[in-house]
Design an enzyme around this catalytic site. Sequence first.
Site, mmCIF file in Angstrom:
data_model
loop_
_atom_site.group_PDB
_atom_site.id
_atom_site.type_symbol
_atom_site.label_atom_id
_atom_site.label_comp_id
_atom_site.label_asym_id
_atom_site.label_seq_id
_atom_site.Cartn_x
_atom_site.Cartn_y
_atom_site.Cartn_z
ATOM 1 C CG ASP A 86 -12.061 32.131 -10.770
ATOM 2 O OD1 ASP A 86 -12.764 31.130 -10.513
ATOM 3 O OD2 ASP A 86 -10.844 32.188 -10.513
ATOM 4 C CG ASP A 104 -16.731 22.159 -3.351
ATOM 5 O OD1 ASP A 104 -17.818 21.872 -3.929
ATOM 6 O OD2 ASP A 104 -15.711 22.467 -3.999
ATOM 7 C CE LYS A 114 -17.451 24.249 -6.744
ATOM 8 N NZ LYS A 114 -16.247 23.374 -6.802
ATOM 9 C CB THR A 159 -8.686 30.258 -8.574
ATOM 10 O OG1 THR A 159 -10.094 30.156 -8.339
ATOM 11 C CG2 THR A 159 -7.988 29.048 -7.986
ATOM 12 C CE LYS A 173 -9.373 25.449 -6.419
ATOM 13 N NZ LYS A 173 -10.475 24.538 -6.047
ATOM 14 C CD GLU A 204 -14.520 25.611 -1.503
ATOM 15 O OE1 GLU A 204 -15.212 25.013 -2.362
ATOM 16 O OE2 GLU A 204 -13.926 26.681 -1.723
ATOM 17 C CG ASP A 250 -14.678 30.339 -6.622
ATOM 18 O OD1 ASP A 250 -13.988 31.021 -7.399
ATOM 19 O OD2 ASP A 250 -14.415 29.155 -6.312
ATOM 20 C CE LYS A 269 -12.159 27.746 -4.031
ATOM 21 N NZ LYS A 269 -13.400 27.240 -4.620
#
Length: 328
Positions: free
Chosen positions: A299, A225, A247, A124, A151, A202, A297, A149
């Site tokens: 991390d 998400d 998740k 990220t 943000k 996303e 994802d 990724k």
Amino acid sequence: MRKVKSYPEAWPLHSPFVISRGSRTEAQVVVVEMEENGVRGIGEATPYARYGESEASVLAQIASVLTPLQNGMTRAALQQALPAGAARNAIDCALWDLERQQQQQSLAELCGVTLASRIVTAHTVSIDTPDAMASSALALWQHGAQLLKIKLDNNFISERLVAIRSAVPEATLIVDANESWQAEGLAARCQLLADLGVAMLEQPLPAAHDATLANFIHPLPICADESCHTRDSLAALRGRYDMVNIKLDKTGGLTEALALAVSARQQGFAIMLGCMLCTSRAIRAALPLTPLAQFADLDGPTWLAADVEPSLHFANGVLMPAAASVAD
């Protein structure tokens, strides 16, 4: 009788983690431990304020099922006793961990899957100035990260993305807006992302505005998400999203996550496997889902100043789960 205890932990980050909702300097998690006939299982979850959770509320939910847990509550019974969320996740993962050790199997073996020896995971780039984000992306790329990724919030979108793409022209980029965009201008932003070779977007809009995406023509895949928690979410996502981010803290554990992944794929959704800020304990619990995921994802532990022991091994943009595939 099964012994059960739960407690919070705080894990400092090595640098601030900034998304559209704010900045974090530590990972706050809740841990559940249970012991049965000398065998100990452990699970971890991250309470998330976006879903109305706090350490106190999660610990209270766990306490509400303490007696049934002590008396041998099963994973199936747990699904009915608590709603999806962090509390159920911590318990569910502890139950999985307890069972896999009782069976003297790895978690992957218990779930009937085979893990890859190397799992490419997103790393990220959190929100900052365009130059700072480009520098962070370049540093990650130079250390081997292939999948980044990005943000974003509602500001300096083109400036940030152009700077990042210029710094890492060969990296695979995915963008996460964390519900910070609005319908106005979304088509132009999607085209910008596509022109820059972004692989996926996303959750651009607030979950309450998902209807805007119905029949919305978009040049790159859009992933749900915050709009996707359990199998019950899927019906409302059809025709609006191409992918769902699974998740464990949203599904309420591995049990529902596995079922969600199968159902989502059957209904034509691609899978992204995500995480919160967490330790390696939480990532280990999610690994059986990796064979189904187009993007991983995972991390979360790489943001910690120090991880739990034993920790998973992350190197060169890759997670190597070998240590997680061997029964302790």
